[in-house]
Enzyme design. Structure first.
Site, mmCIF file in Angstrom:
data_model
loop_
_atom_site.group_PDB
_atom_site.id
_atom_site.type_symbol
_atom_site.label_atom_id
_atom_site.label_comp_id
_atom_site.label_asym_id
_atom_site.label_seq_id
_atom_site.Cartn_x
_atom_site.Cartn_y
_atom_site.Cartn_z
ATOM 1 N N ASP A 13 0.124 -5.265 17.701
ATOM 2 C CA ASP A 13 0.686 -4.936 16.391
ATOM 3 C C ASP A 13 0.092 -5.907 15.378
ATOM 4 O O ASP A 13 0.015 -7.112 15.615
ATOM 5 C CB ASP A 13 2.224 -5.090 16.469
ATOM 6 C CG ASP A 13 2.922 -4.653 15.196
ATOM 7 O OD1 ASP A 13 3.633 -3.628 15.251
ATOM 8 O OD2 ASP A 13 2.744 -5.336 14.149
ATOM 9 N N ASN A 24 -0.477 -4.682 2.908
ATOM 10 C CA ASN A 24 -0.423 -3.517 2.021
ATOM 11 C C ASN A 24 0.052 -3.929 0.636
ATOM 12 O O ASN A 24 -0.534 -3.500 -0.370
ATOM 13 C CB ASN A 24 0.547 -2.475 2.571
ATOM 14 C CG ASN A 24 -0.150 -1.504 3.518
ATOM 15 O OD1 ASN A 24 -1.373 -1.359 3.467
ATOM 16 N ND2 ASN A 24 0.631 -0.857 4.371
ATOM 17 N N ASP A 54 -5.605 0.759 4.891
ATOM 18 C CA ASP A 54 -6.280 1.757 5.752
ATOM 19 C C ASP A 54 -7.617 1.211 6.252
ATOM 20 O O ASP A 54 -7.939 1.317 7.441
ATOM 21 C CB ASP A 54 -6.529 3.056 4.968
ATOM 22 C CG ASP A 54 -5.254 3.878 4.841
ATOM 23 O OD1 ASP A 54 -4.242 3.494 5.471
ATOM 24 O OD2 ASP A 54 -5.281 4.896 4.123
ATOM 25 N N GLU A 90 0.537 0.510 12.444
ATOM 26 C CA GLU A 90 -0.408 -0.603 12.601
ATOM 27 C C GLU A 90 -0.305 -1.145 14.017
ATOM 28 O O GLU A 90 -0.471 -2.319 14.253
ATOM 29 C CB GLU A 90 -0.176 -1.696 11.530
ATOM 30 C CG GLU A 90 1.258 -1.835 11.040
ATOM 31 C CD GLU A 90 2.180 -2.519 12.011
ATOM 32 O OE1 GLU A 90 2.803 -1.765 12.803
ATOM 33 O OE2 GLU A 90 2.259 -3.763 12.026
HETATM 34 P P1 GH3 Z 1 5.287 -7.829 11.753
HETATM 35 O O1 GH3 Z 1 4.366 -8.941 11.710
HETATM 36 O O2 GH3 Z 1 6.655 -8.196 12.176
HETATM 37 O O3 GH3 Z 1 4.725 -6.716 12.503
HETATM 38 O O4 GH3 Z 1 5.443 -7.374 10.246
HETATM 39 P P2 GH3 Z 1 4.833 -6.077 9.628
HETATM 40 O O5 GH3 Z 1 4.890 -6.118 8.191
HETATM 41 O O6 GH3 Z 1 3.483 -5.862 10.159
HETATM 42 O O7 GH3 Z 1 5.747 -4.966 10.203
HETATM 43 P P3 GH3 Z 1 6.505 -3.788 9.540
HETATM 44 O O8 GH3 Z 1 6.933 -2.879 10.632
HETATM 45 O O9 GH3 Z 1 7.643 -4.353 8.706
HETATM 46 O O10 GH3 Z 1 5.500 -3.126 8.603
HETATM 47 C C1 GH3 Z 1 4.492 -2.249 9.035
HETATM 48 C C2 GH3 Z 1 3.793 -1.733 7.863
HETATM 49 O O11 GH3 Z 1 2.619 -1.014 8.191
HETATM 50 C C3 GH3 Z 1 4.622 -0.783 7.087
HETATM 51 C C4 GH3 Z 1 3.694 0.315 6.623
HETATM 52 O O12 GH3 Z 1 3.596 0.401 5.268
HETATM 53 C C5 GH3 Z 1 2.376 -0.142 7.152
HETATM 54 N N1 GH3 Z 1 1.631 0.971 7.620
HETATM 55 C C6 GH3 Z 1 1.936 1.740 8.668
HETATM 56 N N2 GH3 Z 1 0.977 2.693 8.798
HETATM 57 C C7 GH3 Z 1 0.060 2.483 7.810
HETATM 58 C C8 GH3 Z 1 -1.142 3.115 7.460
HETATM 59 O O13 GH3 Z 1 -1.564 4.048 8.068
HETATM 60 N N3 GH3 Z 1 -1.844 2.614 6.410
HETATM 61 C C9 GH3 Z 1 -1.397 1.574 5.701
HETATM 62 N N4 GH3 Z 1 -2.120 1.109 4.689
HETATM 63 N N5 GH3 Z 1 -0.271 0.983 6.011
HETATM 64 C C10 GH3 Z 1 0.463 1.390 7.052
HETATM 65 MG MG MG Z 2 3.120 -5.462 12.155
HETATM 66 MG MG MG Z 3 4.721 -2.628 13.557
#
Ligand code: GH3
Ligand code: MG
Ligand code: MG
Length: 517
Positions: A392, A400, A409, A436
């Site tokens: 992860d 983002n 992305d 992610e």
């Molecule tokens: P942690 O270190 O605990 O994993 O924190 P985190 O911010 O990575 O985890 P969290 O689950 O809070 O956030 C995941 C983020 O990933 C939220 C979402 O906006 C972003 N995300 C998920 N899929 C995509 C994608 O396809 N593209 C982009 N740009 N962002 C994405």
């Molecule tokens: Mg994460």
């Molecule tokens: Mg995650």
């Protein structure tokens, strides 16, 4: 109804109609031909009959000649000795010479004498007829004078062949002294004899009214008129008719010949054979045509149908469509094959699309789970070792937030590329299993090797140096990874749970690290 059955039914129908038409045409034309031949043959027979009858007067003519040129008869016209009459011209003498009546006239046409062999019931029609016509004798004598020949006459209702001649002495010198007419009835016996000789059945029929025509200049020896022949067709026989003319050229009766038809029966018999041959030929042609159609069309269509049905039933679009030859059916098979290929390619494309993550090009969660499930089953059977790494991106939300979603992305694509380059072995399968979150399935690895592989990935991403200011302390994009080694009895859910637990541990322990369960 199947194509084969349909073709058979139509073919049998068409051939049956064809056979009937052919046989009808054959029958009609052969009967036509038979009728023409019968007409010709019957006419020839009729002509032969007339010639035979005509020729039968020749004998009578011989008798006449032997009489007319006798000096005694010659002398009789001058000195009518009753002795000569009794000896030579009596009814008995006539019967011996096969003559039925005899008439003597002088040169002026006066009747000198007449003898007749009486009929069975004693009648003497020639004498009675001559007496009735006595006023015509001089005219007849004028006609007969100097003339000789044979023909027929009708006396009352009887027809007789007659021969006539002037009388001379046996030396043939001097003028004619009289005139001699001898006759023979054309009776049942004559007809029977001629019928026997010719093998033909006929009769001479009396015409009810004798036409009155002017007496001719010459006497006619033609008994029949072969140019006037009428033919009546009956089912089993032909009836031919032609006028009988007397020596004065008048029609006095009719000759009728009954001619049994034999050709029609012969034609019928030969038609039966021909019919058999035609039917046999049509049956053989039909069978050959059916075999040909079967070979050329039905079999190939059935093969195409079977091949297509196998492809459709299997739903794999992988079956073979065979193409033979260059004709329309081959072209149809070729199109079917191309259609199957197009469907197969599109199905594969759809399958790939449904199993691939659009952003990174890695297998998606569905594809990965399928693969994982397969590997787990294999592991259970063959005891092959395997491990699952879940990872992860650390603080990706912040990434983002800091750099925008498009940059997020792009960063995810870099992570995917980093995964690909980090995994060198064919069997290692990377995937994007969440936003992610990524996963790698490793086969044939020990726990240590799996850990090392995870550590290698983590290290490589960090070294990639994707700036991520909000990810202290390194300030570049990093991954937290959880490793779970497959153990006996594992299923997709259980191995995920363990790997997830390990990942959670890595996160909890400060991120950018590998944890193993
Ligand atoms: P942690 O270190 O605990 O994993 O924190 P985190 O911010 O990575 O985890 P969290 O689950 O809070 O956030 C995941 C983020 O990933 C939220 C979402 O906006 C972003 N995300 C998920 N899929 C995509 C994608 O396809 N593209 C982009 N740009 N962002 C994405
Ligand atoms: Mg994460
Ligand atoms: Mg995650």
């Amino acid at each position: 109804m199947g194509l084969r059955k349909k073709i058979s039914v139509y073919l049998v129908g068409i051939l049956a109609v064809l056979a009937l038409l052919t046989l009808a045409a054959l029958r009609w034309s052969s009967h036509q031909k038979a009728a023409e031949l019968e007409d010709l043959e019957a006419r020839a027979d009729f002509y032969r009959l007339m010639v035979t009858l005509q020729v039968s007067t020749t004998g009578l003519n011989g008798t006449l000649k032997s009489w007319a040129n006798r000096t005694e008869l010659y002398d009789y016209f001058v000195d009518r000795r009753s002795r000569f009459l009794e000896n030579e011209l009596s009814a008995e003498a006539l019967a011996v010479a096969d003559v039925d009546f005899l008439t003597l006239m002088d040169t002026s046409g006066n009747l000198i004498g007449m003898t007749e062999v009486p009929g069975a019931n004693g009648e003497t029609p020639a004498i009675e007829g001559m007496q009735k016509m006595s006023h015509d004798y001089p005219t007849h004598a004028r006609l007969f004078r100097g003339a000789s020949g044979c023909g027929v006459v009708k006396v009352k209702t009887h027809v007789a062949m007659v021969c006539f001649s002037p009388t001379y002495n046996s030396r043939g010198k001097g003028p004619a002294r009289g005139f001699l007419v001898i006759g023979r009835w054309v009776d049942g016996e004559t007809i029977r004899q001629v019928s026997e000789v010719t093998g033909l059945t006929f009769e001479i029929v009396d015409l009810p009214n004798e036409p009155k025509t002017a007496l001719p200049q010459r006497l006619s020896g033609n008994i029949f008129r072969p140019d006037v022949v009428q033919i009546a067709e009956h089912q089993h026989a032909l009836e031919l008719r032609s006028p009988v003319t007397n020596i004065f050229g008048q029609d006095i009766g009719e000759i009728r010949m009954h001619w049994p038809r034999k050709l029609d029966q012969l034609v019928d018999r030969s038609n039966q054979i021909t019919q058999g041959v035609v039917v046999a030929l049509i049956v053989v042609c039909g069978v050959l045509l059916m075999l040909l159609l079967d070979q050329l069309v039905v079999r190939r269509l059935n093969l195409l149908r079977e091949e297509l049905s196998q492809i459709v039933d299997s739903r794999r679009w992988a079956g073979q469509v065979s193409v033979h030859g260059m004709d329309e059916l081959a072209s149809l098979a070729r199109y079917a094959r191309e259609l199957v290929t197009i469907v197969r390619e599109q199905v594969e494309d759809l399958k790939n699309l449904s199993q691939t993550d659009a952003l990174t090009g890695l297998p998606n969660r569905r594809a990965f789970d399928e693969r994982l499930s397969h590997i787990l089953a294999q592991h259970a059977r063959q005891k092959l070792s395997a491990a699952l790494i879940l990872m992860d991106v650390d603080h990706f939300k912040k990434y983002n937030d800091s750099y925008g979603h498009p940059a997020g992305d792009a960063a995810l694509q870099k992570v995917a590329q980093c995964l690909r380059t980090s995994l060198r072995r064919e069997l290692d399968l990377p995937a994007r299993v969440g936003g992610e979150e990524f996963a790698v399935l490793l086969q044939g690895v020990t726990a240590e090797q799996a850990f090392a592989a995870a550590e290698n990935i983590r290290h490589n991403l960090q070294n990639l140096g994707v700036v991520h200011a909000a990810n202290p302390p390194v300030g570049v994009m990093t991954l937290s990874l959880g490793v779970a080694v497959v153990t006996e009895g594992d299923n997709v859910r259980s191995i995920y749970l363990r790997a997830d637990e390990a990942l959670y541990q890595a996160k909890a322990s400060g991120r950018n690290q590998v944890s193993q369960m």
